[in-house]
Design a protein around this motif. Structure first.
Motif, mmCIF file in Angstrom:
data_model
loop_
_atom_site.group_PDB
_atom_site.id
_atom_site.type_symbol
_atom_site.label_atom_id
_atom_site.label_comp_id
_atom_site.label_asym_id
_atom_site.label_seq_id
_atom_site.Cartn_x
_atom_site.Cartn_y
_atom_site.Cartn_z
ATOM 1 N N GLY A 258 -33.304 -17.211 11.124
ATOM 2 C CA GLY A 258 -34.618 -17.084 10.489
ATOM 3 C C GLY A 258 -34.499 -16.746 9.024
ATOM 4 N N ASP A 259 -33.678 -17.488 8.302
ATOM 5 C CA ASP A 259 -33.452 -17.216 6.881
ATOM 6 C C ASP A 259 -34.753 -17.272 6.090
ATOM 7 N N LYS A 261 -37.304 -15.387 6.240
ATOM 8 C CA LYS A 261 -38.483 -14.843 6.913
ATOM 9 C C LYS A 261 -38.579 -13.339 6.686
ATOM 10 N N SER A 262 -39.797 -12.853 6.494
ATOM 11 C CA SER A 262 -40.008 -11.416 6.348
ATOM 12 C C SER A 262 -40.149 -10.778 7.725
ATOM 13 N N GLU A 263 -40.094 -9.462 7.765
ATOM 14 C CA GLU A 263 -40.260 -8.750 9.041
ATOM 15 C C GLU A 263 -41.643 -9.009 9.630
ATOM 16 N N ASP A 265 -43.348 -11.802 9.192
ATOM 17 C CA ASP A 265 -43.328 -13.179 9.706
ATOM 18 C C ASP A 265 -42.709 -13.242 11.096
ATOM 19 N N THR A 266 -41.664 -12.457 11.291
ATOM 20 C CA THR A 266 -40.900 -12.521 12.539
ATOM 21 C C THR A 266 -41.410 -11.568 13.603
ATOM 22 N N ALA A 297 -40.415 -17.983 17.608
ATOM 23 C CA ALA A 297 -39.943 -18.755 16.457
ATOM 24 C C ALA A 297 -40.339 -20.214 16.607
ATOM 25 N N LYS A 298 -39.975 -20.800 17.718
ATOM 26 C CA LYS A 298 -40.334 -22.182 18.038
ATOM 27 C C LYS A 298 -40.232 -22.338 19.540
ATOM 28 N N TYR A 303 -37.521 -14.598 17.439
ATOM 29 C CA TYR A 303 -36.730 -13.976 16.393
ATOM 30 C C TYR A 303 -36.133 -12.674 16.918
#
Length: 372
Positions: A258-259, A261-263, A265-266, A297-298, A303
């Protein structure tokens, strides 16, 4: 000698002469071909890296037309990915690539010009471009294109021509960028685990092992999110489910990253709300591991981050991530359907006459629980 006999003898002599001429021409042809192959081979560029020089390689760059460019660099005794991100490299994958460099060679000339580069997908835009360095010295600079019945097409930087390359294994050079990175998160023997906990929005699960038997308690959360008291006795607890969890985590690896990505976001800023926290303690003070699991994530992957690690955000498959989201039933023994429905076969039969099979909410019949 009769005339007919003379004719037969003449024919035999003629045939022998013909065979002799054929064999002489064939020998000359074979010798010419052999000399041509030898000359062509001697005239082909030398590629490949010797066994000794492979260990001196310090940098490898790979450009793929349909994938991210990747650069690998040796820092001390370890390899790192320096493009498209900075990360620890997957040691096994780098080793396989290095070993393959020793096998590369050119076997045959297809074209001495650059005119057919497009036909064989050897243009800068289409080809797989490999460059390997020994310090400041370039050890290898090759392009690989189409592969067909004649073999793997290749060209050498700075030399016009299309060649058939031997020893090339395409899967080693065309990996996704993420697969060049170290994806291992945890590594331990599940038999060495003595304590496990899972905390999420449902509550806190605590498991401990004594004499190779697992015991468990569950402390539920109330509507305000506050943890209540742990159960005195968990009648339906199944220790086999704890062992399943450990099997999912003992060789935990990421399927992606998860490059950037903020906390937030995840969802890793509030894992007990968005996912869960799994903590595993090993015997003999061999280590404690804590994995925080966040948002999706998907698809069903989520994450995650390893507490005390380097901050890398991983993407875990649902097979492991879903344990962090467990409810009490996840750790309980499975029950027969009839037991959950009261075990009344006459009532089941009556329901079958009253409506379509599988319809919930029939009078006197409880609804099926989710997931059954």
């Amino acid at each position: 000698m009769k005339t007919e006999h003379k004719i037969y003898v003449a024919l035999v002599v003629l045939a022998l002469l013909g065979v002799g001429v054929y064999l002489t021409q064939k020998r000359q042809k074979d010798e010419l071909a052999a000399h041509s192959v030898t000359a062509a081979s001697a005239d082909m560029p030398k590629v490949g890296v010797s066994k000794e020089d492979v260990e001196k390689i310090t940098k490898i760059s790979i450009k793929n037309a349909d994938k991210s460019d990747v650069t690998l660099e040796k820092k001390g005794e370890t390899w790192e990915v320096t493009k498209p991100v900075n990360a620890k490299a997957n040691t096994a994958n780098v080793r396989s690539l290095l070993d393959n460099l020793k096998e590369l060679k050119l076997k045959e000339v297809i074209d001495r010009t650059s005119g057919t580069y497009g036909q064989y997908e050897l243009t800068d835009e289409k080809a797989v471009h490999l460059v390997a360095h020994k310090g400041d010295e370039k050890a290898l600079d090759l392009y690989f294109g189409k592969s067909g019945s004649r073999g793997q097409m290749a060209r050498v930087e700075g030399t016009d021509g299309v060649y058939v390359a031997g020893g090339y294994s395409s899967y080693l050079y065309t990996r996704e960028a993420k697969n060049w990175r170290e994806n291992s998160i945890l590594k331990f023997e599940d038999e060495n685990a003595i304590q496990v906990s899972v905390e999420n929005k449902n509550g806190l699960f605590s498991f401990s092992k004594n004499d190779d038997k697992w015991a468990g308690t569950f402390a539920p959360r109330d509507k305000s999110g506050k943890l209540g008291a742990a159960s005195a006795k968990w009648e339906k607890f199944d220790e086999a489910k704890v062992k399943d969890l450990l099997r999912a985590f003992k060789g935990l690896g990421a399927e992606d990253f998860g490059d950037g990505k903020s906390e937030a976001d995840t969802g890793l800023d509030a894992p007990t709300t968005n996912g869960g926290i799994v903590t595993i303690k090993l015997k003999d003070n061999a280590g404690d591991f804590t994995i925080k699991v966040g948002k999706t994530a998907k698809a069903s992957s989520r994450y995650a981050v390893k507490e005390g690690g380097d901050g890398t955000i991983y993407v875990l498959s649902s097979w492991s991530a879903d344990w962090a989201l467990a409810d009490p039933k996840r750790f309980e023994k499975s029950e027969k359907k009839d037991d959950k429905q009261g075990g009344n076969p006459h009532e089941d039969e009556a329901a079958g006459h009253m409506g379509m099979p599988g319809m919930p909410g029939m009078p006197g019949m409880p609804d099926m629980e989710d997931g059954e």
